[in-house]
Design a protein around this motif. Structure first.
Motif, PDB file in Angstrom:
ATOM      1  N   VAL A 294     -26.285  31.221 -14.055  1.00 10.14           N
ATOM      2  CA  VAL A 294     -25.370  31.624 -15.127  1.00 10.14           C
ATOM      3  C   VAL A 294     -25.483  33.136 -15.317  1.00 10.14           C
ATOM      4  CG1 VAL A 294     -24.867  31.452 -17.593  1.00 10.14           C
ATOM      5  CG2 VAL A 294     -25.422  29.395 -16.294  1.00 10.14           C
ATOM      6  N   VAL A 295     -24.352  33.796 -15.399  1.00  9.16           N
ATOM      7  CA  VAL A 295     -24.316  35.243 -15.612  1.00  9.16           C
ATOM      8  C   VAL A 295     -24.641  35.553 -17.075  1.00  9.16           C
ATOM      9  CG1 VAL A 295     -22.845  37.298 -15.563  1.00  9.16           C
ATOM     10  CG2 VAL A 295     -22.614  35.541 -13.784  1.00  9.16           C
ATOM     11  N   ALA A 296     -25.424  36.610 -17.303  1.00 12.43           N
ATOM     12  CA  ALA A 296     -25.737  37.048 -18.670  1.00 12.43           C
ATOM     13  C   ALA A 296     -25.375  38.527 -18.816  1.00 12.43           C
ATOM     14  CB  ALA A 296     -27.209  36.827 -18.978  1.00 12.43           C
ATOM     15  N   ASP A 297     -25.025  38.940 -20.031  1.00 14.05           N
ATOM     16  CA  ASP A 297     -24.684  40.344 -20.255  1.00 14.05           C
ATOM     17  C   ASP A 297     -25.944  41.164 -20.519  1.00 14.05           C
ATOM     18  OD1 ASP A 297     -25.429  39.955 -22.917  1.00 14.05           O
ATOM     19  OD2 ASP A 297     -23.366  39.816 -23.667  1.00 14.05           O
ATOM     20  N   GLU A 298     -25.751  42.432 -20.892  1.00 12.70           N
ATOM     21  CA  GLU A 298     -26.893  43.327 -21.092  1.00 12.70           C
ATOM     22  C   GLU A 298     -27.776  42.906 -22.254  1.00 12.70           C
ATOM     23  OE1 GLU A 298     -23.286  45.032 -23.224  1.00 12.70           O
ATOM     24  OE2 GLU A 298     -23.741  44.105 -21.280  1.00 12.70           O
ATOM     25  N   ASN A 299     -27.243  42.066 -23.140  1.00 13.32           N
ATOM     26  CA  ASN A 299     -28.039  41.547 -24.258  1.00 13.32           C
ATOM     27  C   ASN A 299     -28.621  40.169 -23.956  1.00 13.32           C
ATOM     28  OD1 ASN A 299     -27.521  43.801 -25.996  1.00 13.32           O
ATOM     29  ND2 ASN A 299     -25.442  42.984 -26.308  1.00 13.32           N
TER      30      ASN A 299
END
Length: 522
Positions: A294-299
Motif C-alpha cells: 500500500v502506498v503511503a504519503d509523506e505523513n
C-alpha cells in the motif's frame, strides 16, 4: 521454551527468536529495515517483485503415498523428490549465518481436526504475519508443542530457475511425506497462508471434512451462513456484517460437528478501501497489522486508492481486530450458502436460488469476471473460472469437493443462492455496478428466510431461479434483462457467457447428467 530444530536438519543459524509477541516482531521488522509504521501504527511493507501468488512456481513432490490422490495438471504441478532435497540443502546452507524467527501455532478451530504448524522465517515481518493469520497458542500449548507440518520461508534465497529444475527464482515446494513446505524467492506473505490452506484441502477430505475457500458468519439466531467467491467479489466485505458475528473471512472446514475457521486472522484486500462502506476492515488496520504494497504519503498515511505497486494490496490482522466475532471460530451446520460472482457482462441476476444440482454445477465452475486494470493485458471484461471458488488451492479432483457439498446440502437442507455483485444495464463500461446496499439487503432477506413466500421465475439461459420481488430492492433489477435498453444485445451476451460456462465444464468428465444439465442452456 527451547526449540530444537535438528529434526529438520537446521543446526546452524545466527540467532533464533521463538514465538515473539507482535510488539517484539514489529520492533525487529523496523530495526531490520523490513518496513515502517503507518500513521495508525500498522507495519507497512513492500514485497518487491512478487506482489501476489506465483502459481506456476508451486510444486507438489510426487510421492507414492499421494500420487493417485492429487489432481495433477496445470494447477498442481509435480516435482521429483531429488529436486526438493537439493533445494532443501541449499536453504540450510543459506540460513546458516542468518537470524531466524519461529512461530508455533495451529490451523483449525475444531480441536478434532486441528493441524499444529511451525513457521520458520527469515524475516520478522513474515513471522508477524503468521502470528496474526494463524491460530495462536497459549503458554500451556507451547509447553508440549509438536508441529505436524513445518513451513520454511526464505524470501532472500533465489532459485536458479531451470538450472534448479524449477520455473523461476521463486518456489513453493510441498512435501507430504516429510511434512515440509519450502518457500523461497518471494516476499509475498500470502504464499505462507495459501500453502498451508492447500495442505488442509488435501488432508481433510480424507477425514470426511469438506475444506472450503469461503468466509462464514453467524446471526443472533445462531444460524450460520457461508460466502464463497473469488477475489473481488465481496466475500470479505459482505461477511463482515455488524449484525452477524464473523467466524472467519477466508478458509473453513465443514464437518458433522459444524463449520470451523482454519485461521485466527484475516487477510483483506485493501485496494480502494472505503472507510464508510468497509469500516470493519478500515478500523482493523492499526498496530499489529501487516500491510502489503500500500502506498503511503509523506505523513505515512496509507492511500488505498493508489495501486501503483499492485491491485492486490493486502492487510493481515488478527480476527479480534473486528468488532463482532465468534470467538470460538466454530458455527453450526449452515442453513444458507451464498455463491458470489462479479459478473462484468451484466447478464447474471443480482440474486438467484439454486437447486442442489445447480449448486454443485456452479461450485465446480466457480465463475467470476476480470475487468480492465486488474491485471496487465486485460482491456475488456474476461470470464474466469476457478473450480470450488479456489482451484489453485484444491489439490484433489473438484468432483471430490462437490460431492461433499452435495451430501451436506441434502443432509442439512441447506439453501444455496447465487449473488451477482457485478454489473447490470449493459455490463462493465456501459452500465452500473449493483449497489452494495442492494446486495446486503438481498442477502439479509435470504438469511431471514423471506424468499420462502416469494414467487420465482427461471432464467431462460442460466436456468437459475430469480425472485420476482425483494423488499428494499427495485423489482426491475431482479431480472437483469429488464435493465438493458437493447434486449437483443442482452440475449446475445447471455448466450455468449453460457457458452463459456459450457466450454469450461467440458473438462469435468465423470459428472452425473443431472449436474451437467443444471448449468446454462446453450
Amino acid at each position: 521454551m527451547n526449540i530444537d530444530l535438528s529434526y529438520l536438519n537446521i543446526n546452524k543459524y545466527r540467532n533464533m527468536y521463538k514465538n515473539l509477541s507482535p510488539s517484539e516482531l514489529t520492533e525487529f521488522s523496523i530495526k531490520r529495515g523490513e518496513g515502517f509504521l503507518s500513521n495508525k501504527g500498522a507495519l507497512m511493507i513492500n514485497t518487491g517483485k512478487y506482489t501476489g501468488r506465483s502459481p506456476k512456481d508451486r510444486f507438489i513432490v510426487n510421492q507414492e503415498s499421494i500420487r493417485n490422490k492429487i489432481n495433477w495438471g496445470n494447477v498442481n504441478l509435480s516435482i521429483e523428490e531429488d529436486i526438493f532435497n537439493k533445494m532443501y540443502d541449499k536453504i540450510l546452507n543459506y540460513i546458516s549465518d542468518k537470524d531466524i524467527f519461529v512461530f508455533d501455532g495451529f490451523v483449525g478451530a475444531l480441536k478434532k481436526y486441528t493441524l499444529p504448524i511451525r513457521v520458520i522465517c527469515e524475516r520478522a515481518s513474515q513471522a508477524l504475519f503468521a502470528n496474526q493469520l494463524f491460530r495462536r497458542p497459549t503458554e500451556e500449548d507451547l509447553k508440549c508443542f509438536t508441529p505436524e507440518f513445518n513451513i520454511i520461508s526464505v524470501p532472500g534465497f533465489k532459485a536458479k530457475g531451470k538450472e534448479d529444475g524449477l520455473n523461476s527464482d521463486a518456489f513453493i515446494l510441498v512435501n507430504f511425506d516429510k511434512k515440509i513446505i519450502l518457500i523461497g524467492g518471494t516476499s509475498y506473505s500470502g504464499e505462507i497462508k495459501k500453502s498451508v490452506f492447500s495442505v488442509m484441502n488435501f488432508l481433510l477430505p480424507q477425514k470426511g471434512v469438506m475444506p472450503m475457500h469461503c468466509s462464514a458468519n453467524i446471526g443472533q439466531d445462531n444460524k450460520t451462513c457461508l460466502f464463497f467467491g473469488l477475489s473481488g467479489t465481496g466475500k470479505t466485505t459482505l461477511s463482515a456484517d455488524g449484525e452477524r458475528r464473523l467466524i472467519g473471512d477466508d478458509e473453513h472446514g465443514w464437518s458433522n460437528e459444524g463449520v470451523f475457521n482454519f485461521e485466527g486472522g484475516c487477510y483483506a484486500k485493501t485496494i480502494r478501501l472505503d472507510k464508510e462502506k468497509e469500516s470493519q476492515i478500515y478500523n482493523a488496520i492499526k498496530f499489529g497489522t501487516v500491510v502489503e504494497n500500500v502506498v503511503a504519503d509523506e505523513n505515512r498515511v496509507p492511500d488505498y486508492n493508489d495501486g501503483r505497486y499492485t491491485e492486490n494490496t493486502r492487510a493481515a490482522y488478527p480476527i479480534n481486530y473486528i468488532d463482532n466475532i465468534e470467538e470460538s471460530g466454530v458455527g453450526g451446520n449452515p442453513e444458507t450458502i451464498i455463491f458470489l460472482t462479479a459478473d462484468a457482462f451484466g447478464v447474471m441476476p443480482p440474486i438467484s436460488r439454486l437447486s442442489k444440482e445447480a449448486a454443485m454445477y456452479h461450485f465446480m465452475s466457480g465463475y467470476t469476471s476480470k475487468i480492465a486494470g486488474t491485471e496487465r493485458g486485460i482491456i475488456e471484461p474476461q470470464a474466469t473460472f476457478s473450480s470450488c471458488f479456489g482451484e489453485p488451492f484444491m489439490l484433489m479432483n473438484p468432483a471430490v469437493y462437490a460431492k461433499l457439498l452435495g451430501e451436506r446440502i441434502d443432509k442439512y437442507n441447506t439453501q444455496v443462492y447465487l449473488v451477482n455483485t457485478g454489473w447490470l444495464s449493459g455490463g462493465y463500461g456501459n452500465g452500473d455496478r449493483i449497489k452494495l446496499s442492494y446486495t446486503r439487503t438481498m442477502i439479509r432477506e435470504a438469511l431471514k428466510g423471506k424468499f420462502k413466500d416469494v414467487d420465482f421465475v427461471e432464467h431462460p439461459v442460466f436456468k437459475v431461479m430469480m425472485p420476482t420481488r425483494c423488499p428494499g430492492v427495485p423489482d426491475e433489477i431482479l431480472n437483469p434483462r429488464n435493465t438493458w435498453q437493447d434486449k437483443e444485445a442482452y440475449d446475445e451476451t447471455a448466450r455468449k457467457l453460457a457458452m463459456k460456462f459450457s466450454k469450461n465444464f467440458e473438462k469435468f468428465k465423470d459428472v452425473s447428467e443431472d449436474i451437467a444439465k443444471a448449468g446454462p442452456e446453450v
